[in-house]
Design a protein around this motif. Sequence first.
Motif, PDB file in Angstrom:
ATOM      1  N   GLY A  23     -11.764  14.341  29.793  1.00 15.97           N
ATOM      2  CA  GLY A  23     -12.513  13.583  28.808  1.00 15.97           C
ATOM      3  C   GLY A  23     -11.960  13.747  27.402  1.00 15.97           C
ATOM      4  N   VAL A  24     -12.655  13.102  26.452  1.00 21.63           N
ATOM      5  CA  VAL A  24     -12.269  13.128  25.038  1.00 21.63           C
ATOM      6  C   VAL A  24     -13.092  14.155  24.279  1.00 21.63           C
ATOM      7  N   GLY A  25     -14.411  14.148  24.540  1.00 14.89           N
ATOM      8  CA  GLY A  25     -15.291  15.064  23.828  1.00 14.89           C
ATOM      9  C   GLY A  25     -15.176  14.896  22.332  1.00 14.89           C
ATOM     10  N   ARG A  26     -15.192  16.020  21.630  1.00 10.23           N
ATOM     11  CA  ARG A  26     -14.958  16.015  20.188  1.00 10.23           C
ATOM     12  C   ARG A  26     -13.544  16.484  19.859  1.00 10.23           C
ATOM     13  N   LEU A  27     -12.965  17.245  20.765  1.00 11.41           N
ATOM     14  CA  LEU A  27     -11.631  17.784  20.536  1.00 11.41           C
ATOM     15  C   LEU A  27     -10.590  16.686  20.358  1.00 11.41           C
ATOM     16  N   LYS A  28     -10.671  15.630  21.163  1.00 14.60           N
ATOM     17  CA  LYS A  28      -9.587  14.646  21.196  1.00 14.60           C
ATOM     18  C   LYS A  28      -9.909  13.334  20.487  1.00 14.60           C
ATOM     19  N   VAL A  29     -10.952  13.314  19.688  1.00 16.37           N
ATOM     20  CA  VAL A  29     -11.254  12.106  18.915  1.00 16.37           C
ATOM     21  C   VAL A  29     -10.082  11.712  18.011  1.00 16.37           C
ATOM     22  N   PRO A  30      -9.449  12.662  17.290  1.00 14.53           N
ATOM     23  CA  PRO A  30      -8.281  12.271  16.494  1.00 14.53           C
ATOM     24  C   PRO A  30      -7.135  11.725  17.351  1.00 14.53           C
ATOM     25  N   ASP A  31      -6.988  12.218  18.571  1.00 16.29           N
ATOM     26  CA  ASP A  31      -5.942  11.711  19.456  1.00 16.29           C
ATOM     27  C   ASP A  31      -6.229  10.272  19.872  1.00 16.29           C
ATOM     28  N   VAL A  32      -7.487   9.980  20.147  1.00 16.21           N
ATOM     29  CA  VAL A  32      -7.850   8.597  20.485  1.00 16.21           C
ATOM     30  C   VAL A  32      -7.488   7.672  19.328  1.00 16.21           C
ATOM     31  N   GLU A  33      -7.801   8.103  18.118  1.00 16.13           N
ATOM     32  CA  GLU A  33      -7.497   7.275  16.947  1.00 16.13           C
ATOM     33  C   GLU A  33      -5.994   7.142  16.719  1.00 16.13           C
ATOM     34  N   ARG A  34      -5.247   8.172  17.045  1.00 19.59           N
ATOM     35  CA  ARG A  34      -3.806   8.156  16.801  1.00 19.59           C
ATOM     36  C   ARG A  34      -3.044   7.354  17.853  1.00 19.59           C
ATOM     37  N   TYR A  35      -3.440   7.495  19.125  1.00 22.17           N
ATOM     38  CA  TYR A  35      -2.611   6.960  20.199  1.00 22.17           C
ATOM     39  C   TYR A  35      -3.181   5.714  20.886  1.00 22.17           C
ATOM     40  N   GLU A  36      -4.468   5.476  20.769  1.00 26.39           N
ATOM     41  CA  GLU A  36      -5.047   4.381  21.530  1.00 26.39           C
ATOM     42  C   GLU A  36      -4.730   3.030  20.890  1.00 26.39           C
ATOM     43  N   ASP A  37      -4.688   2.007  21.721  1.00 20.23           N
ATOM     44  CA  ASP A  37      -4.428   0.652  21.244  1.00 20.23           C
ATOM     45  C   ASP A  37      -5.529   0.241  20.252  1.00 20.23           C
ATOM     46  N   PRO A  38      -5.170  -0.311  19.097  1.00 21.25           N
ATOM     47  CA  PRO A  38      -6.169  -0.661  18.080  1.00 21.25           C
ATOM     48  C   PRO A  38      -7.213  -1.658  18.576  1.00 21.25           C
ATOM     49  N   VAL A  39      -6.799  -2.589  19.417  1.00 18.70           N
ATOM     50  CA  VAL A  39      -7.756  -3.570  19.932  1.00 18.70           C
ATOM     51  C   VAL A  39      -8.766  -2.890  20.854  1.00 18.70           C
TER      52      VAL A  39
END
Length: 475
Positions: A429-445
């Motif tokens: 999962g993402v949880g709170r730890l990987k929120v910055p990773d989602v913002e950095r690597y995930e597709d903007p759309v």
Amino acid sequence: MALNPADDQFVETLRGVLPADALRVVEPRYLEEPRGRWTGQAGCVVAPERVEEVAVVVRRAAEARVPIVPYSGGTGLVGGQVLSDGPAPVLLSLERMNKIRAVFPEENTMVVEAGVILSDLQDSAQEADRLFPLSIAAKGSARLGGLLSTNAGGVNVLRYGNARDLCLGLEAVMPDGQIWHGLKRLRKDNMGYDLRNLLIGSEGTLGVITAASLTLSPRPAAQGTALIVVPGPEAALRLLAMAQAQLGEGISGFELIARTGLEFLKETMPGLRQPFSELPDWFVLIDLGLAQGQDPAQALEQLFARALQDELVRDGIIAQSEAQRQEFWTLREQIPEGNKRIGSISSHDISVPMGVIPAFIIEAEQRLAKLGTFRINCFGHLGDGNLHFNVFPPKGQKRETYRDLREQVQRTVHDLVHEMGGSVSAEHGVGRLKVPDVERYEDPVKLQMMRAIKAAFDPRGIMNPGAVLRNLSDQ
């Protein structure tokens, strides 16, 4: 929209509408997570016994704009179950919603509440001569709600799929307190949007899963397990392809394990029996589940003989009894505990396309070598491309010494995963730890759509705020 704490006045409101035993003492166990990186907070802990009580809690929280953190088994590794900052939330524990509501062996289905512990769920399926195949190291404490909320994977994904693939329907309480009665036991149901798969993997940010209809499988008539030494990850991939060609869906698990994992177990658990007199650099654990009339040991022997001709294997041990088979799996399942006792600088739950796994391992080690000297423990579910690529200090040194390098190490690994078309959150999962990773690597759309879904389901932002996505007020 600002949130309010679950203060004494709010707790008194809950006391007026809930049974007395639904409110619990805020014990430390509710505020901790396994890696010790965060300490949570809670204005109160509520443990409802029925879905209607969950609905009451959520409805009152929505009216008062009080945040809710759903709590399952507490085994999550990315901080999704702890809220350190902001207004003190209601910690909503599902531990008392722990009933097996019904088992339908003839349908290969069962209906289970979200608080059921995974091992108990497996035992219930076994009593009906069926198999619930989802299995993880924390099966004795992880609960179904958390497994679905993170779309947990585990060791049997190759054959049976993730948690998502094992769920037919859900019962859930939505962020306004309404109950969604979606416990259908149907394999085919195309009546509109797939809300089930929106909630699965959403980590409690879109609603609270309270029960699920699950798929079961026939129990294999015969099982077999082998540890097979391979020259390296590339040979392991070729061995997997050969095994699939020979055995098809008979392969339940195919785990890649590096020498470092065994070294850590020798250091931290010297009493654990080691299968090899000389530790191999790489080996795989192969698990088979075959139909009646088929011999797993013979199938593994034939696979090994053919692989030996192609120079894909160097040595191997085939379990000669169920006790030895369990020993092999215990070895695999203790690797995370060995890691924990050593203490990692940075741990990575990643997936990449299977074909690039060997190149990823080589390149990651080379890039990390530019930052310093490390021990790397790489292991995981080779059959579905999910690796646990964990970085440790040299022997005799503590991870605290490398605290300043942790962010660089993580960024180095995650950047490479992204370059190779992978994911930095494979099964935890993402949880709170990987929120910055989602913002950095995930597709903007995709990010834009995720935020729109969150706003539509939870306009007040009360459901597990800060998990998966930043709080609405912070965007």
